[in-house]
Design a protein around this motif. Structure first.
Motif, PDB file in Angstrom:
ATOM      1  N   ARG A 140       0.847  -1.197   0.087  1.00 27.26           N
ATOM      2  CA  ARG A 140       0.085  -0.089   0.054  1.00 27.26           C
ATOM      3  C   ARG A 140       0.863   1.349   0.030  1.00 27.26           C
ATOM      4  O   ARG A 140       0.387   2.211  -0.834  1.00 27.26           O
ATOM      5  CB  ARG A 140      -1.025   0.073   1.126  1.00 27.26           C
ATOM      6  N   GLU A 141       2.020   1.399   0.733  1.00 24.35           N
ATOM      7  CA  GLU A 141       2.873   2.650   0.782  1.00 24.35           C
ATOM      8  C   GLU A 141       3.578   2.700  -0.511  1.00 24.35           C
ATOM      9  O   GLU A 141       3.305   3.728  -1.009  1.00 24.35           O
ATOM     10  CB  GLU A 141       3.892   2.296   1.780  1.00 24.35           C
ATOM     11  N   PHE A 142       4.092   1.568  -1.170  1.00 28.63           N
ATOM     12  CA  PHE A 142       4.561   1.704  -2.335  1.00 28.63           C
ATOM     13  C   PHE A 142       3.929   1.979  -3.384  1.00 28.63           C
ATOM     14  O   PHE A 142       4.035   3.001  -4.296  1.00 28.63           O
ATOM     15  CB  PHE A 142       5.563   0.229  -2.731  1.00 28.63           C
ATOM     16  N   ILE A 143       2.731   1.487  -3.597  1.00 23.02           N
ATOM     17  CA  ILE A 143       1.765   1.839  -4.488  1.00 23.02           C
ATOM     18  C   ILE A 143       1.326   3.249  -4.360  1.00 23.02           C
ATOM     19  O   ILE A 143       1.444   3.978  -5.438  1.00 23.02           O
ATOM     20  CB  ILE A 143       0.478   0.757  -4.754  1.00 23.02           C
ATOM     21  N   GLY A 144       0.796   3.372  -3.236  1.00 23.40           N
ATOM     22  CA  GLY A 144       0.281   4.912  -3.011  1.00 23.40           C
ATOM     23  C   GLY A 144       1.288   6.022  -3.537  1.00 23.40           C
ATOM     24  O   GLY A 144       1.201   6.908  -4.022  1.00 23.40           O
ATOM     25  N   SER A 145       2.421   5.690  -3.029  1.00 21.55           N
ATOM     26  CA  SER A 145       3.840   6.682  -3.270  1.00 21.55           C
ATOM     27  C   SER A 145       4.118   6.680  -4.686  1.00 21.55           C
ATOM     28  O   SER A 145       4.228   7.801  -5.444  1.00 21.55           O
ATOM     29  CB  SER A 145       4.856   6.104  -2.619  1.00 21.55           C
ATOM     30  N   ALA A 146       4.034   5.506  -5.397  1.00 19.33           N
ATOM     31  CA  ALA A 146       4.265   5.379  -6.691  1.00 19.33           C
ATOM     32  C   ALA A 146       3.226   6.045  -7.725  1.00 19.33           C
ATOM     33  O   ALA A 146       3.530   6.819  -8.801  1.00 19.33           O
ATOM     34  CB  ALA A 146       4.290   3.963  -7.397  1.00 19.33           C
ATOM     35  N   LEU A 147       2.072   6.262  -7.280  1.00 22.48           N
ATOM     36  CA  LEU A 147       0.885   6.800  -8.147  1.00 22.48           C
ATOM     37  C   LEU A 147       0.765   8.288  -7.673  1.00 22.48           C
ATOM     38  O   LEU A 147      -0.513   8.804  -8.194  1.00 22.48           O
ATOM     39  CB  LEU A 147      -0.314   5.982  -7.778  1.00 22.48           C
ATOM     40  N   GLY A 148       1.514   8.733  -6.843  1.00 21.98           N
ATOM     41  CA  GLY A 148       1.412  10.240  -6.592  1.00 21.98           C
ATOM     42  C   GLY A 148       0.517  10.451  -5.237  1.00 21.98           C
ATOM     43  O   GLY A 148       0.303  11.582  -5.164  1.00 21.98           O
ATOM     44  N   GLY A 149       0.468   9.442  -4.486  1.00 24.04           N
ATOM     45  CA  GLY A 149      -0.247   9.701  -3.182  1.00 24.04           C
ATOM     46  C   GLY A 149       0.795  10.152  -2.259  1.00 24.04           C
ATOM     47  O   GLY A 149       2.065  10.316  -2.286  1.00 24.04           O
ATOM     48  N   PRO A 150       0.256  10.299  -0.838  1.00 24.27           N
ATOM     49  CA  PRO A 150       1.123  10.936   0.246  1.00 24.27           C
ATOM     50  C   PRO A 150       2.016   9.958   1.008  1.00 24.27           C
ATOM     51  O   PRO A 150       2.664  10.283   1.780  1.00 24.27           O
ATOM     52  CB  PRO A 150       0.079  11.558   1.144  1.00 24.27           C
ATOM     53  N   GLU A 151       1.558   8.517   0.535  1.00 24.40           N
ATOM     54  CA  GLU A 151       2.188   7.830   1.443  1.00 24.40           C
ATOM     55  C   GLU A 151       3.813   7.775   1.082  1.00 24.40           C
ATOM     56  O   GLU A 151       4.254   8.092   0.257  1.00 24.40           O
ATOM     57  CB  GLU A 151       1.734   6.119   1.036  1.00 24.40           C
ATOM     58  N   ILE A 152       4.664   7.226   2.263  1.00 25.53           N
ATOM     59  CA  ILE A 152       6.008   7.157   2.251  1.00 25.53           C
ATOM     60  C   ILE A 152       6.580   5.937   2.172  1.00 25.53           C
ATOM     61  O   ILE A 152       6.086   5.136   3.250  1.00 25.53           O
ATOM     62  CB  ILE A 152       6.726   7.934   3.478  1.00 25.53           C
ATOM     63  N   TYR A 153       6.856   5.218   0.989  1.00 25.72           N
ATOM     64  CA  TYR A 153       7.579   3.744   1.142  1.00 25.72           C
ATOM     65  C   TYR A 153       8.633   3.784   1.927  1.00 25.72           C
ATOM     66  O   TYR A 153       9.792   4.396   1.575  1.00 25.72           O
ATOM     67  CB  TYR A 153       7.683   3.169  -0.360  1.00 25.72           C
ATOM     68  N   GLN A 154       8.513   2.707   2.874  1.00 23.14           N
ATOM     69  CA  GLN A 154       9.451   2.563   3.983  1.00 23.14           C
ATOM     70  C   GLN A 154      10.196   1.260   3.969  1.00 23.14           C
ATOM     71  O   GLN A 154      10.755   0.786   4.557  1.00 23.14           O
ATOM     72  CB  GLN A 154       8.929   2.946   5.405  1.00 23.14           C
ATOM     73  N   GLY A 155       9.843   0.405   2.859  1.00 20.13           N
ATOM     74  CA  GLY A 155      10.076  -0.922   2.736  1.00 20.13           C
ATOM     75  C   GLY A 155      11.559  -1.007   2.147  1.00 20.13           C
ATOM     76  O   GLY A 155      12.216  -0.055   1.783  1.00 20.13           O
TER      77      GLY A 155
END
Length: 118
Positions: free
Chosen positions: A47-62
């Motif tokens: 969810r973090e990765f996809i959200g971030s990759a698609l321009g959302g506010p999530e920050i991928y920490q993986g």
């Protein structure tokens, strides 16, 4: 407007990720990559990765894509199967059909980081 906003934001990403795992766990060619793993953690990272990759506010920490997938022996067919399931999951979650190409364009460049086997 970002792809993230077009597809319905965090709610759509969560629904798509949940549906994605239903699909890959039922796929005999892909289930081995997910069996015995902490699915809650995988889902959160995705969810973090996809959200971030698609321009959302999530920050991928993986982890780094190369390192996370290095020992898995992912083939091009496996990668295509995963992307196909993810696109189908987004469609099921109500993402507009025209978003599929945009999502695929974001995921496509990851192929060289994830595919490690012939």
């Amino acid at each position: 407007m970002s792809i993230y906003q077009d597809i319905g934001g965090a709610k759509a990403v969560k629904a798509a990720v949940d549906e994605f795992y239903v699909r890959v766990l039922a796929d005999p060619d892909l289930v081995r990559f997910f069996e015995g793993r902490d699915l809650d953690s995988l889902k959160a990272n995705q969810r973090e990765f996809i959200g971030s990759a698609l321009g959302g506010p999530e920050i991928y920490q993986g982890g780094d894509m190369d390192q996370v997938h290095a020992a898995l022996g992912v083939t091009g067919a496996n990668f295509d199967g995963v992307v196909g399931h993810l696109l189908a999951a987004f469609a099921t979650a109500g993402a507009p059909a025209e978003s599929a190409g945009e999502i695929a364009a974001v995921l496509g460049p990851l192929r060289s980081n994830i595919v490690t086997a012939s």
